[in-house]
Design a protein around this motif. Structure first.
Motif, PDB file in Angstrom:
ATOM      1  N   ALA A   1       2.423  17.156 -15.075  1.00 63.97           N
ATOM      2  CA  ALA A   1       2.382  16.780 -13.767  1.00 63.97           C
ATOM      3  C   ALA A   1       2.664  18.139 -12.676  1.00 63.97           C
ATOM      4  O   ALA A   1       1.593  17.704 -11.791  1.00 63.97           O
ATOM      5  CB  ALA A   1       4.109  16.126 -13.728  1.00 63.97           C
TER       6      ALA A   1
ATOM      7  N   ALA B   1      12.266  24.876 -16.551  1.00 59.85           N
ATOM      8  CA  ALA B   1      13.029  25.282 -17.220  1.00 59.85           C
ATOM      9  C   ALA B   1      12.651  25.624 -18.736  1.00 59.85           C
ATOM     10  O   ALA B   1      13.411  26.914 -18.831  1.00 59.85           O
ATOM     11  CB  ALA B   1      14.196  23.977 -17.605  1.00 59.85           C
ATOM     12  N   GLU B   2      11.752  25.518 -18.833  1.00 59.67           N
ATOM     13  CA  GLU B   2      11.187  25.974 -20.414  1.00 59.67           C
ATOM     14  C   GLU B   2      10.077  27.472 -19.457  1.00 59.67           C
ATOM     15  O   GLU B   2       9.467  27.832 -18.220  1.00 59.67           O
ATOM     16  CB  GLU B   2       9.395  25.191 -20.766  1.00 59.67           C
ATOM     17  CG  GLU B   2      10.597  23.985 -21.595  1.00 59.67           C
ATOM     18  CD  GLU B   2       9.155  23.545 -21.855  1.00 59.67           C
ATOM     19  OE1 GLU B   2       9.382  23.569 -23.229  1.00 59.67           O
ATOM     20  OE2 GLU B   2       8.941  21.994 -21.698  1.00 59.67           O
TER      21      GLU B   2
ATOM     22  N   ARG C   1       1.804  18.303 -25.004  1.00 54.86           N
ATOM     23  CA  ARG C   1       2.848  17.547 -25.424  1.00 54.86           C
ATOM     24  C   ARG C   1       2.498  16.909 -26.980  1.00 54.86           C
ATOM     25  O   ARG C   1       2.609  16.756 -27.644  1.00 54.86           O
ATOM     26  CB  ARG C   1       4.013  17.285 -24.692  1.00 54.86           C
ATOM     27  CG  ARG C   1       4.778  17.992 -23.783  1.00 54.86           C
ATOM     28  CD  ARG C   1       5.941  17.259 -23.314  1.00 54.86           C
ATOM     29  NE  ARG C   1       6.424  18.091 -22.225  1.00 54.86           N
ATOM     30  CZ  ARG C   1       7.048  18.743 -22.166  1.00 54.86           C
ATOM     31  NH1 ARG C   1       7.492  19.495 -23.322  1.00 54.86           N
ATOM     32  NH2 ARG C   1       6.907  19.437 -21.630  1.00 54.86           N
TER      33      ARG C   1
ATOM     34  N   LYS D   1       1.182  15.905 -33.493  1.00 54.74           N
ATOM     35  CA  LYS D   1       0.296  15.618 -34.707  1.00 54.74           C
ATOM     36  C   LYS D   1      -0.249  17.146 -35.066  1.00 54.74           C
ATOM     37  O   LYS D   1       0.205  17.287 -36.150  1.00 54.74           O
ATOM     38  CB  LYS D   1      -0.804  15.466 -33.895  1.00 54.74           C
ATOM     39  CG  LYS D   1      -0.167  13.771 -32.524  1.00 54.74           C
ATOM     40  CD  LYS D   1      -1.561  13.842 -32.044  1.00 54.74           C
ATOM     41  CE  LYS D   1      -0.808  11.924 -30.989  1.00 54.74           C
ATOM     42  NZ  LYS D   1       0.054  12.184 -30.138  1.00 54.74           N
TER      43      LYS D   1
ATOM     44  N   ALA E   1      16.570  24.214 -12.401  1.00 55.14           N
ATOM     45  CA  ALA E   1      17.346  23.472 -11.239  1.00 55.14           C
ATOM     46  C   ALA E   1      18.241  22.242 -11.097  1.00 55.14           C
ATOM     47  O   ALA E   1      18.027  22.023 -12.165  1.00 55.14           O
ATOM     48  CB  ALA E   1      15.872  22.329 -10.335  1.00 55.14           C
TER      49      ALA E   1
ATOM     50  N   ARG F   1      10.450  16.885 -27.682  1.00 54.00           N
ATOM     51  CA  ARG F   1       9.683  16.973 -27.352  1.00 54.00           C
ATOM     52  C   ARG F   1       9.683  18.544 -26.646  1.00 54.00           C
ATOM     53  O   ARG F   1       8.754  18.468 -26.320  1.00 54.00           O
ATOM     54  CB  ARG F   1      10.991  16.930 -25.637  1.00 54.00           C
ATOM     55  CG  ARG F   1      10.827  16.898 -24.855  1.00 54.00           C
ATOM     56  CD  ARG F   1      10.004  15.349 -24.374  1.00 54.00           C
ATOM     57  NE  ARG F   1       9.839  14.962 -22.653  1.00 54.00           N
ATOM     58  CZ  ARG F   1       8.181  14.166 -22.597  1.00 54.00           C
ATOM     59  NH1 ARG F   1       8.326  13.221 -23.197  1.00 54.00           N
ATOM     60  NH2 ARG F   1       8.563  13.909 -21.476  1.00 54.00           N
TER      61      ARG F   1
ATOM     62  N   ASP G   1       6.706  11.703 -15.483  1.00 48.28           N
ATOM     63  CA  ASP G   1       7.123  11.065 -16.967  1.00 48.28           C
ATOM     64  C   ASP G   1       8.621  10.752 -15.691  1.00 48.28           C
ATOM     65  O   ASP G   1       9.528   9.298 -16.088  1.00 48.28           O
ATOM     66  CB  ASP G   1       8.199  11.385 -17.720  1.00 48.28           C
ATOM     67  CG  ASP G   1       6.899  11.023 -19.012  1.00 48.28           C
ATOM     68  OD1 ASP G   1       5.812  11.266 -18.637  1.00 48.28           O
ATOM     69  OD2 ASP G   1       7.267  11.409 -20.127  1.00 48.28           O
TER      70      ASP G   1
HETATM   71  C1  LIG Z   1       5.853  14.967 -28.911  1.00 51.38           C
HETATM   72  C2  LIG Z   1       5.237  14.277 -27.858  1.00 51.38           C
HETATM   73  C3  LIG Z   1       3.546  13.451 -28.201  1.00 51.38           C
HETATM   74  C4  LIG Z   1       3.039  12.927 -27.229  1.00 51.38           C
HETATM   75  N1  LIG Z   1       2.032  12.642 -27.858  1.00 51.38           N
HETATM   76  C5  LIG Z   1       1.279  11.329 -26.558  1.00 51.38           C
HETATM   77  C6  LIG Z   1       0.417  10.741 -26.756  1.00 51.38           C
HETATM   78  O1  LIG Z   1      -0.943  10.696 -28.165  1.00 51.38           O
HETATM   79  N2  LIG Z   1      -0.652  10.149 -25.819  1.00 51.38           N
HETATM   80  C7  LIG Z   1       0.013   9.996 -23.984  1.00 51.38           C
HETATM   81  O2  LIG Z   1      -0.966   9.456 -23.180  1.00 51.38           O
HETATM   82  N3  LIG Z   1       0.996  10.317 -24.613  1.00 51.38           N
HETATM   83  C8  LIG Z   1       2.242  11.636 -25.226  1.00 51.38           C
HETATM   84  N4  LIG Z   1       3.659  12.103 -24.539  1.00 51.38           N
HETATM   85  C9  LIG Z   1       3.491  12.021 -23.425  1.00 51.38           C
HETATM   86  C10 LIG Z   1       3.663  12.757 -22.566  1.00 51.38           C
HETATM   87  O3  LIG Z   1       3.430  13.862 -23.411  1.00 51.38           O
HETATM   88  C11 LIG Z   1       3.920  13.339 -21.170  1.00 51.38           C
HETATM   89  O4  LIG Z   1       3.878  11.786 -20.504  1.00 51.38           O
HETATM   90  C12 LIG Z   1       4.078  14.442 -20.645  1.00 51.38           C
HETATM   91  O5  LIG Z   1       4.142  15.282 -20.692  1.00 51.38           O
HETATM   92  C13 LIG Z   1       5.203  14.065 -19.169  1.00 51.38           C
HETATM   93  O6  LIG Z   1       4.651  14.744 -18.520  1.00 51.38           O
HETATM   94  P1  LIG Z   1       5.318  15.454 -17.750  1.00 51.38           P
HETATM   95  O7  LIG Z   1       5.479  16.865 -16.663  1.00 51.38           O
HETATM   96  O8  LIG Z   1       5.721  14.430 -16.093  1.00 51.38           O
HETATM   97  O9  LIG Z   1       7.158  15.844 -17.952  1.00 51.38           O
HETATM   98  P2  LIG Z   1       7.431  16.487 -19.506  1.00 51.38           P
HETATM   99  O10 LIG Z   1       6.392  16.528 -19.814  1.00 51.38           O
HETATM  100  O11 LIG Z   1       8.650  16.324 -19.481  1.00 51.38           O
HETATM  101  O12 LIG Z   1       7.651  18.301 -18.109  1.00 51.38           O
HETATM  102  C14 LIG Z   1       8.403  18.192 -17.190  1.00 51.38           C
HETATM  103  C15 LIG Z   1       9.003  19.965 -17.571  1.00 51.38           C
HETATM  104  O13 LIG Z   1      10.403  19.769 -16.315  1.00 51.38           O
HETATM  105  C16 LIG Z   1      10.700  20.841 -17.152  1.00 51.38           C
HETATM  106  N5  LIG Z   1      12.053  20.185 -16.948  1.00 51.38           N
HETATM  107  C17 LIG Z   1      12.996  19.572 -16.518  1.00 51.38           C
HETATM  108  N6  LIG Z   1      14.753  19.457 -15.598  1.00 51.38           N
HETATM  109  C18 LIG Z   1      13.948  20.464 -14.774  1.00 51.38           C
HETATM  110  C19 LIG Z   1      14.723  20.983 -14.235  1.00 51.38           C
HETATM  111  N7  LIG Z   1      15.673  20.246 -13.402  1.00 51.38           N
HETATM  112  N8  LIG Z   1      14.594  22.254 -13.413  1.00 51.38           N
HETATM  113  C20 LIG Z   1      13.223  23.087 -13.938  1.00 51.38           C
HETATM  114  N9  LIG Z   1      12.138  21.878 -14.924  1.00 51.38           N
HETATM  115  C21 LIG Z   1      13.233  21.146 -15.773  1.00 51.38           C
HETATM  116  C22 LIG Z   1      11.286  20.211 -18.381  1.00 51.38           C
HETATM  117  O14 LIG Z   1      11.805  21.458 -19.194  1.00 51.38           O
HETATM  118  C23 LIG Z   1       9.516  20.711 -18.954  1.00 51.38           C
HETATM  119  O15 LIG Z   1       9.102  21.254 -18.900  1.00 51.38           O
HETATM  120  C24 LIG Z   1       3.645  12.797 -25.930  1.00 51.38           C
HETATM  121  C25 LIG Z   1       4.843  13.209 -25.641  1.00 51.38           C
HETATM  122  C26 LIG Z   1       5.805  13.930 -27.181  1.00 51.38           C
HETATM  123  C27 LIG Z   1       7.095  14.794 -26.974  1.00 51.38           C
END
Ligand SMILES: Cc1cc2nc3c(=O)[nH]c(=O)nc-3n(C[C@H](O)[C@H](O)[C@H](O)COP(=O)(O)OP(=O)(O)OC[C@H]3O[C@@H](n4cnc5c(N)ncnc54)[C@H](O)[C@@H]3O)c2cc1C
Length: 401
Positions: free
Chosen positions: A15, A37-38, A45, A50, A82, A129, A276
């Motif tokens: 996102a 954070a990473e 992901r 897989k 953060a 994760r 998410d």
């Molecule tokens: C193993 C796995 C398999 C998946 N397989 C599927 C699939 O087959 N199909 C599907 O539709 N979805 C799948 N998903 C779900 C999908 O990957 C997530 O919906 C997606 O990654 C969400 O993206 P995001 O950027 O919202 O959050 P995230 O990917 O969780 O990224 C958030 C980022 O913010 C960082 N962060 C958190 N807190 C802080 C803070 N305080 N300060 C700074 N940074 C911070 C985290 O470290 C992370 O890097 C899977 C997820 C996983 C873990």
């Protein structure tokens, strides 16, 4: 309106990346502070459970920004978490380094795995994760361990499949019933239980984990029915919780996620959320929802940036049909809409027994879901039908025609 000079994006994954891309694509030329954070650059992901776990793909292959990040000209604060948001001062405190000050903010901090109550810190016990989690787990699979997967949701079921495909002995424990039954209903739960058993997974359902035990390394998992599973590797996949700790007390409304309106805006002007971490009012369903799937994170980030740049009057409501896929063994599953237990279910192509089918779901006269296994092209057509908002009768007529 004062000129917009700076935007902070917190979260450097899917996102967050899509938000930064959208800011630049829409012509924002000011400063972007991008906090993650990473320390790694954004990666995908879904392959972690897989192809990466099965050792088929290298970490390089899952980079999300194929052309690198330089083109975004963002100030990267990667490897920095953060810690606190001060809304009045428009300031974010980081765990090291100077605080970041912003005019507008995109919250994209995703979610983190839940742990079992009292889960011990033993070697060999994992959650999945991050890429680091996946690489550590994939290394541990080299030794041919006895694996116990706790949780039969999407992550648990995919991990069980990948571990079996690596040749490990696998037991899957799900407290509530068949794997995936919570998300997909009893018929598909039974199908997935059979699929895993056919591949040699010992599927234990309706029984909770009482304890994970060992000296320094994990040695066994004790179940509530008294049985004991010897284990060298335990993967706990019991769901996630939104990453909102850094926002507590800030004034941004939180309730199982960052609360947003239909256009991804929080209660604080100039602050939006996506992915998410975000809970929003989806006008298509008249329901507040938080969706933990890939497609939603990507689309919502674009909608949130549109809201940030265009303001409340011009932004369109974010009203997607939710979509998720899952790959296990040789099956590809696709789920669109909001299917629920209790819906009317019609298989409109193939059959559950063949493990090749399209099923559509109706509720209160509306088409509300479409689930397909190994029928991806046809599923696309039903996704479009959901988008159209067909009645269930019209959907059945379309299936018959
Ligand atoms: C193993 C796995 C398999 C998946 N397989 C599927 C699939 O087959 N199909 C599907 O539709 N979805 C799948 N998903 C779900 C999908 O990957 C997530 O919906 C997606 O990654 C969400 O993206 P995001 O950027 O919202 O959050 P995230 O990917 O969780 O990224 C958030 C980022 O913010 C960082 N962060 C958190 N807190 C802080 C803070 N305080 N300060 C700074 N940074 C911070 C985290 O470290 C992370 O890097 C899977 C997820 C996983 C873990």
């Amino acid at each position: 309106m004062p000129e917009l000079r700076s935007v902070a994006v917190v979260g450097a994954s899917l996102a967050g990346l899509r938000a930064v891309e959208a800011l630049r694509a829409r012509g924002f030329e000011g400063r972007i502070d991008w906090i993650g954070a990473e320390s790694r650059e954004p990666y995908d992901r879904p392959p972690l459970s897989k192809e990466v776990l099965r050792s088929e793909w290298s970490p390089e292959r899952i980079a999300l920004a194929r052309n690198g990040l330089a083109g975004f000209a963002a100030q990267q604060h990667f490897g920095r978490r953060a810690l606190r948001l001060e809304v009045a001062a428009r300031r974010i405190e980081l765990d090291g380094g100077d605080p970041v000050v912003f005019d507008k903010l995109v919250i994209a901090t995703g979610a983190s795995p839940r742990k079992l109550p009292g889960q011990p810190e033993l070697a060999g016990v994992f959650v999945l994760r991050t890429l680091d989690d996946a690489l550590a787990m994939r290394g541990a699979l080299e030794a041919g361990p006895r694996v116990v997967v706790v949780g039969g949701g999407f992550i648990g079921a995919e991990v069980a499949a990948s571990c079996r495909q690596r040749g490990a002995a696998v037991t899957m424990v799900e407290a509530l019933g068949n794997p995936l039954a919570q998300a997909l209903g009893p018929e598909l739960g039974a199908l997935y239980a059979a699929l895993h058993r056919d591949h040699g997974v010992d599927v234990r359902t309706g029984v909770a984990v009482a304890a994970i035990e060992g000296e320094r390394r994990v040695e066994r998992v004790r179940l509530a029915d008294g049985s004991v599973l010897p284990a060298d590797l335990v993967v706990v996949g019991i769901g996630v919780r939104p990453e909102t700790a850094w926002l507590e007390g800030s004034g941004v409304a939180l309730q199982d996620g960052v609360v947003c309106d239909a256009s991804c805006a929080t209660n604080v002007p100039g602050i939006v959320a996506a992915g998410d971490v975000a809970r929003w009012m989806n006008p298509r369903y008249g329901e507040s929802m938080r969706v933990e799937h890939w497609t939603n994170a990507a689309l919502m980030a674009q909608a949130a940036v549109a809201r940030l740049l265009d303001g409340p009057g011009a932004a369109k409501p974010f009203d997607p049909v939710p979509y998720v896929w899952s790959d296990q063994y040789d099956t590809k599953l696709a789920v669109a809409g909001r299917p629920r237990a209790g819906d009317e279910v019609r298989v409109v192509d193939g059959s559950f027994e063949q493990r090749k089918f399209v099923a559509i779901y109706g509720r209160a006269g509306r088409l509300v879901g479409a689930v397909a296994m190994n029928r991806m092209r046809m599923h696309l057509e039903w996704r479009a039908a959901l988008d159209e908002g067909l009645s269930f009768d019209a959907a059945l007529r379309r299936a018959a025609g």
